[in-house]
Structure formats: structure tokens, C-alpha cells
Design a protein around this motif. Structure first.
Motif, PDB file in Angstrom:
ATOM      1  N   GLY A  50      27.050   7.101  -7.554  1.00 50.91           N
ATOM      2  CA  GLY A  50      27.778   7.368  -6.323  1.00 50.91           C
ATOM      3  C   GLY A  50      28.380   8.759  -6.334  1.00 50.91           C
ATOM      4  O   GLY A  50      28.229   9.524  -7.285  1.00 50.91           O
ATOM      5  N   HIS A  51      29.067   9.076  -5.231  1.00 56.03           N
ATOM      6  CA  HIS A  51      29.677  10.392  -5.066  1.00 56.03           C
ATOM      7  C   HIS A  51      31.105  10.214  -4.585  1.00 56.03           C
ATOM      8  O   HIS A  51      31.429   9.258  -3.891  1.00 56.03           O
ATOM      9  CB  HIS A  51      28.897  11.225  -4.038  1.00 56.03           C
ATOM     10  CG  HIS A  51      27.483  11.486  -4.450  1.00 56.03           C
ATOM     11  ND1 HIS A  51      27.145  12.442  -5.364  1.00 56.03           N
ATOM     12  CD2 HIS A  51      26.326  10.886  -4.084  1.00 56.03           C
ATOM     13  CE1 HIS A  51      25.837  12.432  -5.542  1.00 56.03           C
ATOM     14  NE2 HIS A  51      25.317  11.488  -4.768  1.00 56.03           N
ATOM     15  N   GLY A  52      31.947  11.149  -4.938  1.00 57.95           N
ATOM     16  CA  GLY A  52      33.311  11.152  -4.444  1.00 57.95           C
ATOM     17  C   GLY A  52      34.207  10.162  -5.168  1.00 57.95           C
ATOM     18  O   GLY A  52      33.854   9.600  -6.209  1.00 57.95           O
ATOM     19  N   VAL A  53      35.379   9.955  -4.572  1.00 61.17           N
ATOM     20  CA  VAL A  53      36.373   9.048  -5.150  1.00 61.17           C
ATOM     21  C   VAL A  53      35.761   7.658  -5.304  1.00 61.17           C
ATOM     22  O   VAL A  53      35.107   7.155  -4.388  1.00 61.17           O
ATOM     23  CB  VAL A  53      37.638   9.001  -4.272  1.00 61.17           C
ATOM     24  CG1 VAL A  53      38.613   7.955  -4.787  1.00 61.17           C
ATOM     25  CG2 VAL A  53      38.300  10.376  -4.223  1.00 61.17           C
ATOM     26  N   GLY A  54      35.954   7.072  -6.465  1.00 61.19           N
ATOM     27  CA  GLY A  54      35.422   5.747  -6.744  1.00 61.19           C
ATOM     28  C   GLY A  54      34.098   5.754  -7.477  1.00 61.19           C
ATOM     29  O   GLY A  54      33.661   4.715  -7.974  1.00 61.19           O
ATOM     30  N   ALA A  55      33.433   6.911  -7.563  1.00 61.65           N
ATOM     31  CA  ALA A  55      32.182   6.986  -8.322  1.00 61.65           C
ATOM     32  C   ALA A  55      32.468   6.618  -9.771  1.00 61.65           C
ATOM     33  O   ALA A  55      33.478   7.033 -10.347  1.00 61.65           O
ATOM     34  CB  ALA A  55      31.583   8.383  -8.230  1.00 61.65           C
ATOM     35  N   THR A  56      31.601   5.809 -10.354  1.00 60.83           N
ATOM     36  CA  THR A  56      31.795   5.369 -11.739  1.00 60.83           C
ATOM     37  C   THR A  56      30.599   5.767 -12.577  1.00 60.83           C
ATOM     38  O   THR A  56      29.513   6.034 -12.066  1.00 60.83           O
ATOM     39  CB  THR A  56      31.981   3.842 -11.826  1.00 60.83           C
ATOM     40  OG1 THR A  56      30.816   3.210 -11.296  1.00 60.83           O
ATOM     41  CG2 THR A  56      33.215   3.389 -11.082  1.00 60.83           C
ATOM     42  N   GLY A  57      30.816   5.788 -13.877  1.00 57.44           N
ATOM     43  CA  GLY A  57      29.728   6.133 -14.771  1.00 57.44           C
ATOM     44  C   GLY A  57      30.196   6.209 -16.199  1.00 57.44           C
ATOM     45  O   GLY A  57      31.149   5.526 -16.594  1.00 57.44           O
ATOM     46  N   THR A  58      29.531   7.076 -16.948  1.00 55.20           N
ATOM     47  CA  THR A  58      29.840   7.222 -18.372  1.00 55.20           C
ATOM     48  C   THR A  58      29.738   8.676 -18.793  1.00 55.20           C
ATOM     49  O   THR A  58      29.060   9.490 -18.161  1.00 55.20           O
ATOM     50  CB  THR A  58      28.855   6.410 -19.244  1.00 55.20           C
ATOM     51  OG1 THR A  58      27.524   6.862 -18.985  1.00 55.20           O
ATOM     52  CG2 THR A  58      28.975   4.917 -18.974  1.00 55.20           C
ATOM     53  N   MET A  59      30.425   8.955 -19.908  1.00 51.43           N
ATOM     54  CA  MET A  59      30.247  10.200 -20.655  1.00 51.43           C
ATOM     55  C   MET A  59      29.865   9.767 -22.059  1.00 51.43           C
ATOM     56  O   MET A  59      30.525   8.903 -22.643  1.00 51.43           O
ATOM     57  CB  MET A  59      31.537  11.009 -20.725  1.00 51.43           C
ATOM     58  CG  MET A  59      31.877  11.775 -19.504  1.00 51.43           C
ATOM     59  SD  MET A  59      33.324  12.817 -19.827  1.00 51.43           S
ATOM     60  CE  MET A  59      33.059  14.024 -18.572  1.00 51.43           C
ATOM     61  N   THR A  60      28.799  10.365 -22.589  1.00 49.66           N
ATOM     62  CA  THR A  60      28.349  10.026 -23.924  1.00 49.66           C
ATOM     63  C   THR A  60      28.439  11.263 -24.810  1.00 49.66           C
ATOM     64  O   THR A  60      27.957  12.338 -24.435  1.00 49.66           O
ATOM     65  CB  THR A  60      26.896   9.508 -23.903  1.00 49.66           C
ATOM     66  OG1 THR A  60      26.839   8.374 -23.035  1.00 49.66           O
ATOM     67  CG2 THR A  60      26.432   9.115 -25.289  1.00 49.66           C
ATOM     68  N   PHE A  61      29.076  11.078 -25.952  1.00 52.41           N
ATOM     69  CA  PHE A  61      29.246  12.153 -26.925  1.00 52.41           C
ATOM     70  C   PHE A  61      28.488  11.778 -28.192  1.00 52.41           C
ATOM     71  O   PHE A  61      28.737  10.708 -28.760  1.00 52.41           O
ATOM     72  CB  PHE A  61      30.729  12.358 -27.248  1.00 52.41           C
ATOM     73  CG  PHE A  61      31.541  12.808 -26.059  1.00 52.41           C
ATOM     74  CD1 PHE A  61      31.735  14.152 -25.803  1.00 52.41           C
ATOM     75  CD2 PHE A  61      32.095  11.880 -25.191  1.00 52.41           C
ATOM     76  CE1 PHE A  61      32.484  14.560 -24.707  1.00 52.41           C
ATOM     77  CE2 PHE A  61      32.846  12.278 -24.092  1.00 52.41           C
ATOM     78  CZ  PHE A  61      33.034  13.625 -23.849  1.00 52.41           C
ATOM     79  N   GLU A  62      27.579  12.655 -28.608  1.00 50.75           N
ATOM     80  CA  GLU A  62      26.786  12.400 -29.799  1.00 50.75           C
ATOM     81  C   GLU A  62      27.698  12.175 -31.003  1.00 50.75           C
ATOM     82  O   GLU A  62      28.653  12.923 -31.229  1.00 50.75           O
ATOM     83  CB  GLU A  62      25.859  13.590 -30.065  1.00 50.75           C
ATOM     84  CG  GLU A  62      24.862  13.333 -31.163  1.00 50.75           C
ATOM     85  CD  GLU A  62      23.857  14.455 -31.303  1.00 50.75           C
ATOM     86  OE1 GLU A  62      23.492  14.726 -32.448  1.00 50.75           O
ATOM     87  OE2 GLU A  62      23.459  15.031 -30.278  1.00 50.75           O
ATOM     88  N   GLY A  63      27.439  11.117 -31.727  1.00 54.10           N
ATOM     89  CA  GLY A  63      28.228  10.798 -32.905  1.00 54.10           C
ATOM     90  C   GLY A  63      29.553  10.129 -32.608  1.00 54.10           C
ATOM     91  O   GLY A  63      30.323   9.820 -33.531  1.00 54.10           O
ATOM     92  N   TYR A  64      29.864   9.926 -31.330  1.00 52.14           N
ATOM     93  CA  TYR A  64      31.151   9.324 -30.959  1.00 52.14           C
ATOM     94  C   TYR A  64      30.962   8.043 -30.170  1.00 52.14           C
ATOM     95  O   TYR A  64      31.561   7.030 -30.474  1.00 52.14           O
ATOM     96  CB  TYR A  64      31.984  10.332 -30.154  1.00 52.14           C
ATOM     97  CG  TYR A  64      33.339   9.814 -29.758  1.00 52.14           C
ATOM     98  CD1 TYR A  64      34.362   9.681 -30.697  1.00 52.14           C
ATOM     99  CD2 TYR A  64      33.611   9.441 -28.451  1.00 52.14           C
ATOM    100  CE1 TYR A  64      35.611   9.199 -30.329  1.00 52.14           C
ATOM    101  CE2 TYR A  64      34.852   8.965 -28.075  1.00 52.14           C
ATOM    102  CZ  TYR A  64      35.842   8.847 -29.024  1.00 52.14           C
ATOM    103  OH  TYR A  64      37.074   8.365 -28.655  1.00 52.14           O
ATOM    104  N   GLY A  65      30.153   8.104 -29.123  1.00 54.32           N
ATOM    105  CA  GLY A  65      29.920   6.922 -28.308  1.00 54.32           C
ATOM    106  C   GLY A  65      29.962   7.212 -26.833  1.00 54.32           C
ATOM    107  O   GLY A  65      30.037   8.362 -26.397  1.00 54.32           O
TER     108      GLY A  65
END
Length: 156
Positions: A50-65
Motif C-alpha cells: 500500500g501507499h501512504g498512512v497505514g501502509a504496512t510491511g517489513t524491513m529486513t537487516f542481514e544478520g539481524y532479522g
């Protein structure tokens, strides 16, 4: 590359703050902090549904999660806030948990020869170990925003 002071923490208000200058126009900095493809180049691999306020997702960091995130507020091209469950002292949940998440806000201001960017992350008092998390995020914001400056000023 512009040299900026490191992030600072305030254990009384459970916050981390960093203000930097970037020799790049505000529009370019705005893209780098709001568009998943650009965020992924300097921060964590970012996916948003999605876009704008309320958009959800993830950030993935190598070696962290993988960290769940949500866009909380936008005032384009001046500020954007994200909520995430990035608890360096605890377990990373597979979904956003309001009760144990923090919020970080990027604010942009045009200045001579570029852009001033301030990030403020708040809410550490609800994490598993507030003091440890504040220390980890203070270091994290210093390292990650230095990558942003290098990317934008290096023309990559």
C-alpha cells in the motif's frame, strides 16, 4: 562527504535524536526516506504493502532479522513517521505489536547547500530493555544515517 555529529539519547524521555545535513535537494532526500526501493539502498531491505498512512510491511537487516513496520503519518515533503517493532534486547515479532513498538519520525528542512534531516525515535519505555534499546538505536541511527549521506552525496 558531509561530517555530522552522532545521534544522542535522552534516557529521561526515552528518545533518540539525530540531526544531519546532506548536500542534496530535499526532493532527493524525501525519496530516500519514503520509497522502499530507495530505503533499501541505505537502510534495511524495505517492503511496503500500500501507499501512504497505514501502509504496512517489513524491513529486513542481514544478520539481524525482519522487522514489521507501518507508516504512521506523512506531511510530504516535510516529515514521515514509521512505527516498528525493532527491539534489540528482545524477540522480533512477526507482526506489528502496538504495545511494544517505537515510532521514528524523519523531518526535512531546506538549508543552504542542501537539506537538514532530523530523526527522532520515541517510545523506548515500552520495549523489553529501554536503556539497552536506546543505546543500540543511538548507534544504529548514527551508522545508518551516515550511509544515507554517503549514498546521496556520492551520487550512487
Amino acid at each position: 562527504m558531509t561530517i555530522n555529529a552522532p545521534a544522542v539519547s535522552d534516557e529521561e524521555t526515552f528518545a533518540v535524536r539525530r540531526t544531519i545535513r546532506i548536500a542534496a535537494p530535499r526532493e532527493k532526500v524525501w525519496q530516500a526516506i519514503t520509497e522502499p526501493a530507495h530505503i533499501s539502498r541505505w537502510f534495511g531491505r524495505t517492503v511496503l504493502e500500500g501507499h501512504g498512512v497505514g501502509a504496512t510491511g517489513t524491513m529486513t537487516f542481514e544478520g539481524y532479522g525482519t522487522i514489521p513496520i507501518r507508516v504512521e503519518a506523512i506531511d510530504a515533503p516535510h516529515s514521515i513517521s514509521y512505527r516498528w517493532c525493532n527491539d534489540d534486547a528482545g524477540e522480533l515479532p512477526d507482526h506489528l505489536v502496538e504495545e511494544t513498538s517505537t515510532v521514528f519520525t524523519f523531518s526535512l528542512t531546506e538549508v543552504d547547500e542542501g537539506t537538514q534531516l532530523t530523526v527522532v525515535e520515541t517510545g523506548f519505555e515500552v520495549t523489553s530493555d529501554p536503556i539497552a534499546n536506546i543505546a543500540a538505536h543511538r548507534t544504529g541511527w548514527t551508522d545508518e544515517l551516515d550511509k544515507l549521506v554517503a549514498l546521496l552525496e556520492g551520487g550512487a
